[in-house]
Design a protein around this motif. Structure first.
Motif, mmCIF file in Angstrom:
data_model
loop_
_atom_site.group_PDB
_atom_site.id
_atom_site.type_symbol
_atom_site.label_atom_id
_atom_site.label_comp_id
_atom_site.label_asym_id
_atom_site.label_seq_id
_atom_site.Cartn_x
_atom_site.Cartn_y
_atom_site.Cartn_z
ATOM 1 N N THR A 2 0.836 -1.197 0.000
ATOM 2 C CA THR A 2 0.000 0.000 0.000
ATOM 3 C C THR A 2 0.869 1.245 0.000
ATOM 4 N N GLU A 3 0.635 2.121 -0.976
ATOM 5 C CA GLU A 3 1.364 3.390 -1.024
ATOM 6 C C GLU A 3 0.382 4.536 -1.191
ATOM 7 N N LEU A 4 0.497 5.520 -0.321
ATOM 8 C CA LEU A 4 -0.252 6.765 -0.438
ATOM 9 C C LEU A 4 0.649 7.809 -1.074
ATOM 10 N N ARG A 5 0.073 8.565 -1.999
ATOM 11 C CA ARG A 5 0.843 9.653 -2.624
ATOM 12 C C ARG A 5 -0.085 10.831 -2.900
ATOM 13 N N THR A 6 0.339 12.026 -2.547
ATOM 14 C CA THR A 6 -0.365 13.228 -2.974
ATOM 15 C C THR A 6 0.502 13.942 -4.002
ATOM 16 N N GLU A 7 -0.160 14.495 -5.007
ATOM 17 C CA GLU A 7 0.554 15.183 -6.091
ATOM 18 C C GLU A 7 -0.014 16.585 -6.233
ATOM 19 N N GLY A 8 0.781 17.588 -5.885
ATOM 20 C CA GLY A 8 0.366 18.972 -6.026
ATOM 21 C C GLY A 8 -0.934 19.287 -5.318
ATOM 22 N N LEU A 9 -1.142 18.682 -4.168
ATOM 23 C CA LEU A 9 -2.427 18.786 -3.470
ATOM 24 C C LEU A 9 -2.606 20.174 -2.871
ATOM 25 N N SER A 10 -3.724 20.803 -3.223
ATOM 26 C CA SER A 10 -4.051 22.127 -2.698
ATOM 27 C C SER A 10 -5.520 22.166 -2.316
ATOM 28 N N TYR A 11 -5.807 22.971 -1.295
ATOM 29 C CA TYR A 11 -7.198 23.225 -0.917
ATOM 30 C C TYR A 11 -7.306 24.674 -0.504
ATOM 31 N N GLY A 12 -8.221 25.377 -1.168
ATOM 32 C CA GLY A 12 -8.385 26.789 -0.869
ATOM 33 C C GLY A 12 -9.829 27.149 -0.604
ATOM 34 N N ILE A 13 -10.021 28.208 0.145
ATOM 35 C CA ILE A 13 -11.357 28.717 0.431
ATOM 36 C C ILE A 13 -11.243 30.225 0.635
ATOM 37 N N GLY A 14 -12.183 30.954 0.056
ATOM 38 C CA GLY A 14 -12.174 32.403 0.200
ATOM 39 C C GLY A 14 -10.922 33.059 -0.338
ATOM 40 N N GLY A 39 -2.872 25.891 12.772
ATOM 41 C CA GLY A 39 -3.210 26.633 11.568
ATOM 42 C C GLY A 39 -2.296 26.369 10.395
ATOM 43 N N SER A 40 -1.388 25.398 10.524
ATOM 44 C CA SER A 40 -0.447 25.135 9.433
ATOM 45 C C SER A 40 -1.050 24.300 8.309
ATOM 46 N N GLY A 41 -2.234 23.697 8.547
ATOM 47 C CA GLY A 41 -2.890 22.949 7.483
ATOM 48 C C GLY A 41 -2.923 21.448 7.679
ATOM 49 N N LYS A 42 -2.522 20.964 8.844
ATOM 50 C CA LYS A 42 -2.439 19.513 9.059
ATOM 51 C C LYS A 42 -3.807 18.837 8.919
ATOM 52 N N THR A 43 -4.796 19.352 9.645
ATOM 53 C CA THR A 43 -6.124 18.723 9.612
ATOM 54 C C THR A 43 -6.756 18.846 8.236
ATOM 55 N N THR A 44 -6.606 19.999 7.590
ATOM 56 C CA THR A 44 -7.155 20.172 6.241
ATOM 57 C C THR A 44 -6.525 19.181 5.274
ATOM 58 N N LEU A 45 -5.221 19.002 5.369
ATOM 59 C CA LEU A 45 -4.541 18.033 4.507
ATOM 60 C C LEU A 45 -5.079 16.627 4.744
ATOM 61 N N LEU A 46 -5.243 16.230 6.001
ATOM 62 C CA LEU A 46 -5.765 14.899 6.286
ATOM 63 C C LEU A 46 -7.183 14.741 5.748
ATOM 64 N N ARG A 47 -8.006 15.779 5.862
ATOM 65 C CA ARG A 47 -9.372 15.689 5.352
ATOM 66 C C ARG A 47 -9.398 15.531 3.841
ATOM 67 N N CYS A 48 -8.451 16.155 3.160
ATOM 68 C CA CYS A 48 -8.331 15.946 1.711
ATOM 69 C C CYS A 48 -7.931 14.508 1.407
ATOM 70 N N VAL A 49 -7.059 13.949 2.239
ATOM 71 C CA VAL A 49 -6.611 12.579 2.015
ATOM 72 C C VAL A 49 -7.748 11.590 2.220
ATOM 73 N N TYR A 50 -8.505 11.725 3.316
ATOM 74 C CA TYR A 50 -9.525 10.700 3.559
ATOM 75 C C TYR A 50 -10.883 11.031 2.955
ATOM 76 N N GLY A 51 -10.983 12.177 2.275
ATOM 77 C CA GLY A 51 -12.117 12.344 1.384
ATOM 78 C C GLY A 51 -13.235 13.255 1.811
ATOM 79 N N THR A 52 -13.153 13.908 2.984
ATOM 80 C CA THR A 52 -14.242 14.795 3.374
ATOM 81 C C THR A 52 -14.110 16.183 2.754
ATOM 82 N N LEU A 53 -12.921 16.520 2.242
ATOM 83 C CA LEU A 53 -12.735 17.762 1.502
ATOM 84 C C LEU A 53 -12.194 17.436 0.117
ATOM 85 N N PRO A 54 -12.819 17.950 -0.942
ATOM 86 C CA PRO A 54 -12.284 17.727 -2.290
ATOM 87 C C PRO A 54 -11.141 18.700 -2.564
ATOM 88 N N PRO A 55 -10.002 18.229 -3.026
ATOM 89 C CA PRO A 55 -8.900 19.151 -3.306
ATOM 90 C C PRO A 55 -9.294 20.193 -4.344
#
Length: 269
Positions: A2-14, A39-55
């Motif tokens: 099993t390998e997880l990889r993010t590529e150029g992952l960004s999430y923005g709002i406002g 506020g560095s983005g740790k939780t937002t990044l994890l939410r993008c990984v497990y699917g509750t936030l669309p990148p």
């Protein structure tokens, strides 16, 4: 494998990027930590990984498959999540909450089997809450809820486990037990931690986030330096190698002059 990889992952709002162009990997069996200031983005990044936030941009790949192209149930067969604060609103017993981890593997309203019941029993015992099985989930303390949610992740039988501050609310004994358990699972693990000494001891590799960007990555010995801690956290610290564990140990130094974090653009690989 099993390998997880993010590529150029960004999430923005406002018009503001909370996660900005993140490339990250976690290979089979690795425990990879995310650290950084509030506020560095740790939780937002994890939410993008497990699917509750669309990148906003980029992709999250698990064994080459785009996780956001999957349905929620298919994703849940492969990823288990342990959130930072378990919701206390469930009108269910602890046993019933833990058994919910089997739902991605079942058809709608399919009854639990004897195998399911044994998986739940074993998971409750493994995280130390077997005696709470018939208690209402909402009646538990924060630490008890955290352990129950860890049990739910175990019965899900995932290949990737994503944990957001899994040691929140736990006393030191259970912090150590939960993180030891995570490492023993044999899964690929991605977790956010505030405690740098726990990250140093339990993580194979660490990514440091600041303002949504990765500013350093590598093994704990490579990443956790006094210079980086000043640059990212604005603190004075001494970092030494513990003679018993071989892991970096961070000791924070009091200062009469608060120093703000400085811009840190280099990345340690």
């Amino acid at each position: 494998m099993t390998e997880l990889r993010t590529e150029g992952l960004s999430y923005g709002i406002g018009g503001r990027h909370l996660v900005d162009d993140v490339d990250l990997t976690a290979t089979h069996g690795e425990t990879v930590g995310l650290v950084g200031p509030n506020g560095s983005g740790k939780t937002t990044l994890l939410r993008c990984v497990y699917g509750t936030l669309p990148p906003t941009h980029g992709r999250v790949l698990l064994d080459g498959d785009d996780l956001h192209a999957m349905g929620a149930k298919a994703r849940a067969r492969r990823i288990a999540t342990v959130p930072q604060d378990g919701q206390a609103g469930f009108e269910l017993t602890v046993r019933e909450v833990v058994a919910m981890g089997r739902s991605p593997h079942k058809r709608f309203w399919e009854a639990d089997t004897g195998t399911d019941a044994e998986l739940v029993r074993s998971a409750l015992t493994r995280v130390g809450v077997a005696d709470l099985a018939e208690r209402g989930f909402a009646s538990l303390s924060g630490g008890e809820r955290q352990r129950a949610l860890m049990a739910r992740a175990l019965v899900q039988q995932p290949s990737l486990v994503v944990l957001d501050e899994p040691t929140n609310h736990l006393d030191i004994r259970y912090q150590l037990e939960i993180l030891s358990l995570v490492r023993e699972l044999g899964t690929t693990n991605l977790l956010a931690l505030h405690d740098l000494n726990l990250a140093a001891y339990y993580c194979d590799r660490i990514y440091v986030l600041a303002a949504g960007r990765i500013v350093a990555s590598g093994t704990p010995k490579e990443v956790l330096t006094a210079d980086l801690l000043h640059a990212v956290y604005g603190v004075s610290a001494e970092v030494s190698i513990h003679p018993a564990t071989g892991a970096p140990t961070v000791v924070y130094l009091p200062s009469t002059h608060a120093r703000p974090p400085v811009e840190h653009n280099s990345t340690t690989m």
